[in-house]
Motif scaffolding. Structure first.
Motif, short mmCIF file in Angstrom:
data_model
loop_
_atom_site.label_atom_id
_atom_site.label_comp_id
_atom_site.label_asym_id
_atom_site.label_seq_id
_atom_site.Cartn_x
_atom_site.Cartn_y
_atom_site.Cartn_z
N ARG A 1 0.83 -1.20 0.00
CA ARG A 1 0.00 0.00 0.00
C ARG A 1 0.87 1.25 0.00
NH1 ARG A 1 -4.97 -1.05 0.10
NH2 ARG A 1 -5.76 0.90 0.91
N HIS A 2 0.30 2.29 -0.59
CA HIS A 2 0.89 3.62 -0.52
C HIS A 2 -0.20 4.60 -0.11
CE1 HIS A 2 -0.90 4.42 -4.41
NE2 HIS A 2 0.03 3.80 -5.12
N ALA A 3 0.03 5.87 -0.24
CA ALA A 3 -0.90 6.89 0.26
C ALA A 3 -2.30 6.78 -0.34
CB ALA A 3 -0.34 8.28 0.00
N TYR A 4 -2.42 6.20 -1.51
CA TYR A 4 -3.71 6.18 -2.20
C TYR A 4 -4.31 4.79 -2.32
CZ TYR A 4 -2.04 10.81 -3.18
OH TYR A 4 -1.56 12.08 -3.03
N SER B 1 2.80 9.41 -3.65
CA SER B 1 2.30 8.09 -3.25
C SER B 1 3.10 7.45 -2.13
CB SER B 1 2.30 7.13 -4.45
OG SER B 1 1.41 7.57 -5.43
N ILE B 2 4.44 7.60 -2.17
CA ILE B 2 5.25 6.79 -1.24
C ILE B 2 6.10 7.58 -0.25
CG2 ILE B 2 5.39 4.89 -2.89
CD1 ILE B 2 8.41 5.69 -3.21
N GLY B 3 6.11 8.92 -0.32
CA GLY B 3 7.05 9.59 0.57
C GLY B 3 6.67 10.96 1.09
N GLU B 4 5.96 11.74 0.31
CA GLU B 4 5.74 13.12 0.72
C GLU B 4 4.70 13.26 1.82
OE1 GLU B 4 5.36 15.77 -2.64
OE2 GLU B 4 7.01 14.75 -3.64
N VAL C 1 5.40 7.48 4.91
CA VAL C 1 6.02 6.31 4.29
C VAL C 1 5.11 5.09 4.51
CG1 VAL C 1 8.37 7.19 4.43
CG2 VAL C 1 7.46 5.85 6.33
N PHE C 2 5.22 4.14 3.59
CA PHE C 2 4.34 2.97 3.58
C PHE C 2 5.15 1.73 3.25
CE2 PHE C 2 2.06 6.78 2.48
CZ PHE C 2 0.92 6.72 3.26
N ASP C 3 4.51 0.57 3.27
CA ASP C 3 5.25 -0.64 2.91
C ASP C 3 5.70 -0.59 1.45
OD1 ASP C 3 2.64 -1.11 1.96
OD2 ASP C 3 2.44 -3.06 2.93
N ASN D 1 5.62 7.52 9.62
CA ASN D 1 4.26 7.00 9.65
C ASN D 1 4.02 6.57 11.10
OD1 ASN D 1 1.81 5.70 9.35
ND2 ASN D 1 2.33 4.87 7.35
N PRO D 2 3.79 7.55 12.00
CA PRO D 2 3.68 7.24 13.42
C PRO D 2 2.74 6.08 13.76
CG PRO D 2 3.75 9.60 13.11
CD PRO D 2 3.64 8.97 11.73
N PRO D 3 1.61 5.92 13.07
CA PRO D 3 0.78 4.76 13.43
C PRO D 3 1.43 3.42 13.05
CG PRO D 3 -0.52 6.39 12.24
CD PRO D 3 0.93 6.80 12.14
#
Length: 149
Positions: free
Chosen positions: A17-20, A51-54, A57-59, A95-97
């Motif tokens: 997954r990414h931001a969207y 999508s992945i950084g701004e 961050v995601f997997d 990505n604190p959570p």
């Protein structure tokens, strides 16, 4: 997808997954960055950054970082400085959570410091400056884990 992005097709992007949402679009964005003309490459890089950084961050970020390092080090890529700037953005965002994902994304960037060192001596002054900025961010990054897992 060629030698620059060797192994990108082995990543199960649709499960990441990414931001969207699902990250199935990441290989296409990486490909356009790798082989697109300047405009195509910059547009794809901007989309990928969102999508992945701004935002966080995601997997998918963790999976994309090794390919970003390869793109930054490949002289035929039009947007190498922008790729280096995205790596710095990833290092500076979290990505604190999801602290484990944040830690893995940061470690993926930090693990290729020797590549950043080489890029800091690149013949392209824009790439060189971006790499020097990334090295400064790496040096500022805490030595202890940046987040609790």
């Amino acid at each position: 997808m060629g030698t620059i992005l060797k192994g990108v097709s082995r990543v199960r992007w649709h499960e990441l997954r990414h931001a969207y949402g699902p990250a199935a679009d990441v290989p296409g964005l990486l490909s356009r960055i790798a082989w697109g003309d300047a405009r195509t490459s910059e547009t794809a890089l901007s989309d990928l950054g969102l999508s992945i950084g701004e935002l966080a961050v995601f997997d998918a970020t963790v999976a994309a970082v090794p390919f970003l390092w390869d793109l930054a080090a490949t002289t035929t890529v039009n947007s190498r400085a922008g790729v280096i700037e995205l790596l710095q953005t990833i290092l500076e965002h979290g990505n604190p959570p999801r602290p484990k994902v944040q830690l893995e994304a940061h470690q993926a960037v930090l693990s290729r410091r020797p590549t950043a060192d080489r890029l800091a001596d690149d013949s392209d002054p824009v790439v060189r400056a971006a790499a020097q900025d990334l090295l400064a961010a790496i040096d500022r990054h805490p030595n202890e884990p940046c987040c609790q897992v």
